[in-house]
Design an enzyme around this catalytic site. Structure first.
Site, short mmCIF file in Angstrom:
data_model
loop_
_atom_site.label_atom_id
_atom_site.label_comp_id
_atom_site.label_asym_id
_atom_site.label_seq_id
_atom_site.Cartn_x
_atom_site.Cartn_y
_atom_site.Cartn_z
N LYS A 81 14.52 9.12 -5.44
CA LYS A 81 15.44 8.21 -6.11
C LYS A 81 14.97 6.77 -6.08
CE LYS A 81 19.62 10.86 -6.31
NZ LYS A 81 21.05 10.97 -6.13
N LYS B 216 14.37 18.92 -11.48
CA LYS B 216 15.77 19.34 -11.33
C LYS B 216 16.63 18.83 -12.49
CE LYS B 216 18.75 17.14 -8.62
NZ LYS B 216 19.74 16.71 -7.65
N LYS C 24 22.22 14.57 -13.58
CA LYS C 24 23.09 13.80 -14.47
C LYS C 24 22.51 12.44 -14.78
CE LYS C 24 26.57 14.01 -10.98
NZ LYS C 24 26.12 13.56 -9.65
N1 AQP Z 1 20.07 20.98 -10.80
C1 AQP Z 1 20.85 21.44 -9.83
N2 AQP Z 1 20.85 22.75 -9.50
C2 AQP Z 1 21.68 23.22 -8.52
N3 AQP Z 1 22.53 22.43 -7.82
C3 AQP Z 1 22.55 21.11 -8.14
N4 AQP Z 1 23.26 20.08 -7.65
C4 AQP Z 1 22.92 18.96 -8.31
N5 AQP Z 1 21.98 19.23 -9.23
C5 AQP Z 1 21.72 20.56 -9.14
C6 AQP Z 1 24.24 20.21 -6.58
O1 AQP Z 1 25.40 19.53 -6.98
C7 AQP Z 1 26.01 18.96 -5.82
C8 AQP Z 1 26.34 17.53 -6.06
O2 AQP Z 1 25.21 16.75 -6.29
P1 AQP Z 1 25.39 15.17 -6.42
O3 AQP Z 1 25.89 14.80 -7.75
O4 AQP Z 1 26.19 14.65 -5.31
O5 AQP Z 1 23.96 14.62 -6.24
P2 AQP Z 1 22.63 15.13 -6.80
O6 AQP Z 1 22.21 16.35 -6.07
O7 AQP Z 1 21.71 13.96 -6.70
O8 AQP Z 1 22.98 15.52 -8.32
P3 AQP Z 1 22.42 14.88 -9.60
O9 AQP Z 1 23.03 15.55 -10.79
O10 AQP Z 1 20.93 14.84 -9.57
O11 AQP Z 1 23.03 13.43 -9.50
P4 AQP Z 1 22.32 12.05 -9.66
O12 AQP Z 1 21.57 12.14 -10.95
O13 AQP Z 1 23.41 11.04 -9.67
O14 AQP Z 1 21.41 11.88 -8.49
C9 AQP Z 1 25.05 19.17 -4.66
O15 AQP Z 1 25.50 20.30 -3.92
C10 AQP Z 1 23.75 19.48 -5.33
O16 AQP Z 1 22.93 20.31 -4.53
#
Ligand code: AQP
Length: 339
Positions: free
Chosen positions: A118, A201, A204
């Site tokens: 990040k 991955k 969002k």
């Molecule tokens: N691609 C994914 N596949 C499976 N699980 C996922 N999670 C996120 N992306 C995937 C799971 O969703 C939960 C919440 O994640 P988060 O939003 O708190 O943070 P993150 O993992 O950093 O998700 P994003 O979408 O990538 O958010 P941003 O872009 O804001 O950093 C967790 O249980 C995660 O494992």
């Protein structure tokens, strides 16, 4: 010392840092619902304090927090069965987060791959909060003495750090107070990948909207994104082994399996030998069938933001009733006077 047996309790959270993706749904929310139905006490949080480790426009943050709550409820989380709340309404998270910042070591944080991903090349300019994120996450979990945390694969390292924090705290103060929480990383879609790049991955915050399916996408958008998803020219194999070197194909099959509650082998028995021109429309139908009712319900719930806020306030009250006594006991163990 006698070992304390902790009552099973599930906690997990998602950042309101943008729209929900299919990755969040399959990797997290769908599994939250499964655990809610197991009869264990479940707490699910919108981790707004984590979201602000990177810049969030205040109006967007409010909107995204309500939309995430709507997504939880529309996907099947019932505020009468699970405790649903946003993190900042339960100040014990931040207070225990500070205590854990004094337990966790710099070296532990430096090893976190999510921080490296990040912060990117500009780590010196990242917020201190982003660096210390896993200490607050450990507090989110341990403030409830949670025993199980359903998460996607990307959170495994943070869960290991949570166990390290609990073990060090218990060791430093000679207590058996915080449990060794178990990560629950199960199912066909623990790591949903980008539709444009099978090595990344689905996220969002990815700049490309075509890389992800948003939970608010309509049927036409879902169809367009899946039809345009990157694949390879070969037909689908009949066994999972045949997907090993084919990340994009594997991703679409995993998504199909998770959405249909089948295992990957069973899916491949049905679709092995098919070309993507035949498989993609099947996936579109399945995705629209499963996701459309959720997005419709989310839109309905979003028409009444006051009701969402009321639900979050009520959930926060119930969360505080569990968290505050654990925080008080923690302060006492650490030696703080509380008069
Ligand atoms: N691609 C994914 N596949 C499976 N699980 C996922 N999670 C996120 N992306 C995937 C799971 O969703 C939960 C919440 O994640 P988060 O939003 O708190 O943070 P993150 O993992 O950093 O998700 P994003 O979408 O990538 O958010 P941003 O872009 O804001 O950093 C967790 O249980 C995660 O494992």
């Amino acid at each position: 010392m006698t070992e304390v047996v902790h009552t099973p309790r599930v906690f997990s959270g998602i950042q309101p840092s943008g729209g929900l993706t299919l990755g969040n749904y399959l990797g997290a929310i769908k599994r939250f619902v499964d655990m809610q139905e197991c009869g264990i006490e479940t707490l699910y949080c919108m981790v707004d304090l984590h979201a602000i480790t990177v810049w969030q426009d205040p109006a967007d943050l409010r909107h995204n927090t309500r939309e995430l709550a709507a997504g939880y409820i529309a996907a099947g989380l019932d505020p009468n069965k699970s405790i649903l709340f946003n993190q900042s309404q339960v100040s014990a998270h931040a207070e225990l987060g500070w205590l854990f910042s004094c337990i966790a070591r710099m070296g532990w944080m430096k090893r976190m791959t999510q921080f490296k991903d990040k912060a990117g090349k500009n780590a010196e300019n990242a917020s201190l909060g982003l660096f210390g994120y896993p200490a607050l996450m450990a507090a989110d979990i341990l403030i409830y003495h949670s025993t199980h945390v359903p998460v996607g694969e990307d959170q495994k390292q943070h869960l290991e750090l949570t166990r390290d924090v609990a073990a060090k705290f218990n060791h430093d103060f000679g207590v058996d107070f915080f449990p060794m929480t178990e990560p629950v990383i199960e199912g066909a879609a623990t790591r949903v990948m980008s539709l444009r790049d099978g090595s990344k991955k689905m996220s969002k915050s990815d700049l490309s909207d075509a890389s992800r399916i948003n939970m608010t996408d309509d049927a036409e958008t879902i169809s367009k994104k899946i039809r345009k998803a990157k694949t390879d020219p070969d037909a689908l194999p009949s066994e999972a082994e045949g997907l090993k070197e084919r990340p994009e194909a594997r991703n679409l099959v995993n998504i199909f399996a998770a959405l249909s509650d089948m295992d990957v082998d069973a899916v491949l028995r049905d679709v092995g030998g098919k070309q993507f021109s035949e498989f993609k429309p099947m996936l579109v139908d399945l995705a629209v069938d499963k996701l459309s009712p959720i997005s419709t319900e989310m839109a309905r719930l979003m028409n009444d933001p006051a009701e969402i806020d009321r639900t979050l306030g009520e959930g926060a009250g119930r969360a505080r009733a569990i968290a505050n006594p654990i925080l008080e006991k923690t302060y006492d163990i650490v030696g703080m006077i509380r008069s």
